[in-house]
Design an enzyme around this catalytic site. Structure first.
Site, PDB file in Angstrom:
ATOM      1  N   THR A  93       9.899  16.837 -38.553  1.00 52.53           N
ATOM      2  CA  THR A  93       9.301  18.063 -38.034  1.00 52.53           C
ATOM      3  C   THR A  93       9.787  18.491 -36.657  1.00 52.53           C
ATOM      4  O   THR A  93       9.438  19.576 -36.207  1.00 52.53           O
ATOM      5  CB  THR A  93       7.770  17.909 -37.966  1.00 52.53           C
ATOM      6  N   CYS A  94      10.550  17.657 -35.958  1.00 48.94           N
ATOM      7  CA  CYS A  94      10.943  18.017 -34.599  1.00 48.94           C
ATOM      8  C   CYS A  94      12.341  17.491 -34.300  1.00 48.94           C
ATOM      9  O   CYS A  94      12.674  16.356 -34.644  1.00 48.94           O
ATOM     10  CB  CYS A  94       9.946  17.441 -33.588  1.00 48.94           C
ATOM     11  N   VAL A 101      13.372  13.697 -34.011  1.00 50.67           N
ATOM     12  CA  VAL A 101      12.568  12.813 -33.166  1.00 50.67           C
ATOM     13  C   VAL A 101      11.114  12.675 -33.598  1.00 50.67           C
ATOM     14  O   VAL A 101      10.372  11.900 -33.004  1.00 50.67           O
ATOM     15  CB  VAL A 101      12.601  13.289 -31.690  1.00 50.67           C
ATOM     16  N   SER A 102      10.668  13.391 -34.621  1.00 45.33           N
ATOM     17  CA  SER A 102       9.272  13.270 -35.034  1.00 45.33           C
ATOM     18  C   SER A 102       9.127  13.668 -36.494  1.00 45.33           C
ATOM     19  O   SER A 102       9.954  14.415 -37.024  1.00 45.33           O
ATOM     20  CB  SER A 102       8.365  14.145 -34.164  1.00 45.33           C
ATOM     21  N   SER A 103       8.064  13.162 -37.135  1.00 44.82           N
ATOM     22  CA  SER A 103       7.862  13.452 -38.549  1.00 44.82           C
ATOM     23  C   SER A 103       6.386  13.527 -38.877  1.00 44.82           C
ATOM     24  O   SER A 103       5.541  13.057 -38.134  1.00 44.82           O
ATOM     25  CB  SER A 103       8.534  12.381 -39.418  1.00 44.82           C
TER      26      SER A 103
END
Length: 356
Positions: A93-94, A101-103
């Site tokens: 997601t990011c 770097v993010s999920s």
């Protein structure tokens, strides 16, 4: 760990909401997998729209990553976005500087973790007050919304390190009609101003258990957190003395690492099944048989005992103990001392955790 579906979900009713139909199908799949037997958690997954919390995400392609968005003018790409949102899998997601770097976590894993919190036990023990939960790792805000749906906004506190995460999460929570307390801060320090808590749930991987979490709990509280490549469920026996103990659940679990203020440059990566263990990269082999290195049960043992066993010692133990499963392992925390163990906290096999 993740499931997939083919085809674009469609609501059989004329003019029906495709997002609602996709959400209902996801809940059906999670129930078929053995979760959401509790009607109250099932209602949370049925009512909270995941697509509000994942307005876009990234999928890997031969040329890098493609961004799928609910606001894409192309209806086919919008349909792909919606299908992915309600597929039982983690979503990246990011991105920062071209790196993911993010999920957003896999929904069935989220359902299992929420059930394992056993919030109904806390409600029975403290009638009239309800269960107060601290979540470490706000992420998109979806998990906090599920907690708030089940428990009420005022009983949920969620913490993440960066305003760039907590800000959008708070906006999405409000759009979904939920207003838990969202705090920007160091998750390892908990949130003392909102303590005490009956439950702590972390959605980021730990090298060891932050003592502040235990100190901010009520006696008998439960802490559920990713450690090594598993999920540890700790019962708090004495918050003042920072004492807690518990066993691992049977399921594997791979999460982004906990970031703290002492490590501001650390960047998490998205959840993925081939995440290497703490300070041990299985690609190097260390002279161990390939079939052993590929066994996720050995990977778990090897990761958990990184501060206590050499690769060869880990192999000998694994073979002698008949390839022990995760649920045979546990963790004990007593003040500043933390150690993992096999079968019994007082048994022959114990290993220190970092800082323990």
């Amino acid at each position: 760990m993740s499931g997939t579906r083919s085809g674009t979900p469609a609501d059989p009713r004329p003019g029906g909401d495709p997002a609602a139909a996709a959400r209902a199908e996801l809940v059906r799949q999670i129930r078929a997998g053995g979760h959401l037997g509790d009607a109250r958690w099932r209602a949370a997954f049925e009512d909270v729209p995941r697509h509000l919390f994942v307005p876009y995400y990234y999928v890997a392609t031969a040329r890098g990553y493609q961004r799928l968005s609910g606001s894409d003018p192309d209806p086919q790409r919008r349909a792909r976005w919606l299908e992915g949102v309600y597929t039982d899998g983690a979503l990246a997601t990011c991105m920062q500087d071209g790196e993911l770097v993010s999920s957003s976590s896999q929904p069935s894993l989220m359902a299992m973790m929420l059930e394992e919190l056993r919030v109904e036990e806390a409600e029975e023990q403290r009638p009239g007050t309800g269960c107060r939960v601290l979540e470490i790792g706000t992420g998109t805000g979806y998990n906090a919304a599920l907690l708030a749906h089940r428990l009420g906004d005022g009983r949920v506190t969620t913490v993440d390190l960066d305003e760039e995460i907590t800000g959008p999460a708070q906006e999405r929570l409000a759009a979904a009609g939920r207003r838990p307390t969202v705090v920007t801060g160091d998750g390892a320090r908990g949130c003392p101003e909102r303590a005490p808590y009956d439950r702590v749930i972390a959605t980021c991987a730990l090298p060891s258990v932050p003592p502040a979490w235990i100190a901010q709990c009520t006696p008998g509280a439960l802490i559920l957190a990713p450690l090594a490549t598993g999920l540890i469920a700790l019962r708090v026996t004495d918050p003042a003395a920072v004492r807690a103990e518990g066993r691992f659940l049977a399921t594997p679990a791979y999460f982004v690492p906990l970031r703290t203020r002492s490590d501001p440059g650390a960047r998490p990566g998205p959840e993925k099944p081939d995440t290497p263990g703490r300070r041990r990269d299985f690609r190097f082999g260390y002279g161990l048989p390939r079939e052993v290195l590929r066994d996720e049960r050995f990977q778990f043992l090897w990761t958990l005992t990184a501060d206590g066993l050499t690769p060869r010692e880990a192999l000998v133990l694994w073979q002698r103990e008949n390839r022990p499963r995760r649920e045979r392992f546990g963790v004990t925390v007593h003040d500043t001392r933390q150690y993992a163990w096999l079968d019994s906290p007082d048994g022959a096999h114990r290993w220190p955790l970092p800082g323990g």
